[in-house]
Design a protein around this motif. Sequence first.
Motif, short mmCIF file in Angstrom:
data_model
loop_
_atom_site.label_atom_id
_atom_site.label_comp_id
_atom_site.label_asym_id
_atom_site.label_seq_id
_atom_site.Cartn_x
_atom_site.Cartn_y
_atom_site.Cartn_z
N ALA A 16 68.41 156.19 37.93
CA ALA A 16 67.76 156.51 39.16
C ALA A 16 65.89 156.92 39.45
CB ALA A 16 68.09 158.55 39.41
N VAL A 17 65.80 156.82 38.28
CA VAL A 17 63.83 157.63 37.75
C VAL A 17 63.79 155.84 38.58
CG1 VAL A 17 62.19 157.08 36.49
CG2 VAL A 17 64.16 158.84 36.51
N LYS A 18 64.29 154.86 38.53
CA LYS A 18 63.87 153.33 38.33
C LYS A 18 63.83 153.15 39.61
CE LYS A 18 64.83 148.40 38.21
NZ LYS A 18 65.57 147.21 37.69
N ALA A 19 64.97 153.60 40.68
CA ALA A 19 64.98 153.50 42.45
C ALA A 19 63.68 154.75 43.10
CB ALA A 19 66.61 154.18 42.59
N GLY A 20 63.82 155.68 42.98
CA GLY A 20 63.18 156.68 43.32
C GLY A 20 62.42 157.38 42.64
N ILE B 172 64.43 161.65 31.39
CA ILE B 172 62.88 160.99 32.61
C ILE B 172 62.03 160.62 32.41
CG2 ILE B 172 62.10 162.10 35.08
CD1 ILE B 172 64.43 164.50 34.59
N LYS B 173 61.46 161.08 31.39
CA LYS B 173 60.30 161.24 30.36
C LYS B 173 60.17 159.19 30.03
CE LYS B 173 56.29 161.77 27.40
NZ LYS B 173 56.07 162.52 26.56
N LYS B 174 61.10 158.81 29.73
CA LYS B 174 61.33 157.35 28.39
C LYS B 174 61.55 156.58 30.38
CE LYS B 174 64.42 155.00 25.66
NZ LYS B 174 65.56 154.54 24.73
N ALA B 175 62.53 156.92 31.25
CA ALA B 175 62.67 156.01 32.21
C ALA B 175 61.15 155.68 32.75
CB ALA B 175 63.85 156.46 33.10
N SER B 176 60.71 156.94 32.80
CA SER B 176 58.74 156.55 33.56
C SER B 176 58.01 155.88 32.92
CB SER B 176 58.46 158.00 34.25
OG SER B 176 59.80 158.68 34.11
N PRO C 41 60.10 159.78 39.19
CA PRO C 41 60.88 160.44 38.17
C PRO C 41 60.88 162.06 38.73
CG PRO C 41 58.06 160.03 38.09
CD PRO C 41 58.78 159.30 38.88
N ASP C 42 60.02 162.50 40.13
CA ASP C 42 60.41 163.84 40.58
C ASP C 42 61.58 164.38 41.72
OD1 ASP C 42 59.83 166.47 41.36
OD2 ASP C 42 58.76 165.28 43.45
N PRO C 43 62.52 164.95 40.88
CA PRO C 43 63.45 165.15 41.04
C PRO C 43 63.00 166.15 42.96
CG PRO C 43 63.24 167.22 39.41
CD PRO C 43 62.47 165.88 39.59
N GLY D 65 68.96 161.50 44.19
CA GLY D 65 69.45 160.58 43.02
C GLY D 65 69.50 161.28 41.66
N LEU D 66 68.05 161.30 41.15
CA LEU D 66 67.68 162.10 39.95
C LEU D 66 68.32 163.46 40.36
CD1 LEU D 66 66.40 161.72 37.47
CD2 LEU D 66 64.81 162.50 38.39
N ARG D 67 68.17 164.20 41.03
CA ARG D 67 69.20 165.51 41.70
C ARG D 67 70.36 165.61 41.20
NH1 ARG D 67 65.54 165.87 46.25
NH2 ARG D 67 67.54 166.39 47.26
N ARG D 68 71.02 164.53 40.92
CA ARG D 68 72.83 165.06 41.36
C ARG D 68 72.34 164.23 40.23
NH1 ARG D 68 75.67 159.88 41.02
NH2 ARG D 68 73.80 158.32 41.54
N CYS D 69 71.95 163.24 39.10
CA CYS D 69 72.13 162.74 37.53
C CYS D 69 71.45 164.31 36.93
CB CYS D 69 71.19 162.31 36.84
SG CYS D 69 71.42 160.12 37.95
N ILE D 70 70.50 165.11 37.15
CA ILE D 70 70.93 165.95 36.60
C ILE D 70 71.84 167.59 36.99
CG2 ILE D 70 69.01 168.33 36.31
CD1 ILE D 70 66.35 166.36 37.21
#
Length: 246
Positions: free
Chosen positions: A33-37, A68-72, A39-41, A46-51
């Motif tokens: 999700a972070v890669k696609a959109g 999230i930090k690692k993915a960023s 790190p800001d939910p 997509g990241l909001r859904r993961c959270i």
Amino acid sequence: MGRAFEYRKASKMARWDKMAKTFSKIGKDIALAVKAGGPDPDANPGLRRCIQNAKGANMPKDNVERAIKKASGADAENYEEITYEGYGQGGVAFFIECTTNNPTRTVANVRAIFNKFEGNLGKNGELAFIFDRKGIFTLDKALITMQWDDFEMEMIDGGAQDIEADEEEVLITTDFEDFGTLSHKLEELGTEPKSAELERIPNSTKEVSEEQFKINMKMLERFEDDDDVQNVYHNMEITDSLLASL
């Protein structure tokens, strides 16, 4: 009850949806999700859904923030999504979703599992017609404060196809295309789902013998234990007698 509701309830009874490493699975979803959109939910649905799903799985907030930090970071792992299709005992169709940083390893593991349980790895696309891609939202029924009829109308307005409930949970099914619309509707109502997933629901099921059922279940567990596997779907029919045989 609707087909998706019964399928999910049977899945829980048969322990199909109990991934061995739930937090790892969610972490990979976060990475994608972070890669696609980003790190800001707030700017990344997509990241909001993961959270939301992490909360539903009782994943600690610190774990989510670290993921999230690692993915960023610059050294973030480069995951990709791959699907595999094949047959188990009794002609049961299996659809396997993977997230991996090493496709060569993943396909070798998937093929080995099929072979071990005398199944067959097929070609991608040949079994997709057996499964319908659906949005599945699970809500805590106790948190719905409006009148049920009003709630149903709001959900239908947001694209709900089926709305089913038992004493504890509400399961809302949408077509794949309406997943985002219903997500927005729930946000407008201030209703946070326990989980929101895109899943593959079989449009028909396959009867199997008790022996075939047990072998398929063992194969399913082996797939779920694999670190690269995110989700496993199949069209094996469930009966009370088969469940009792486990």
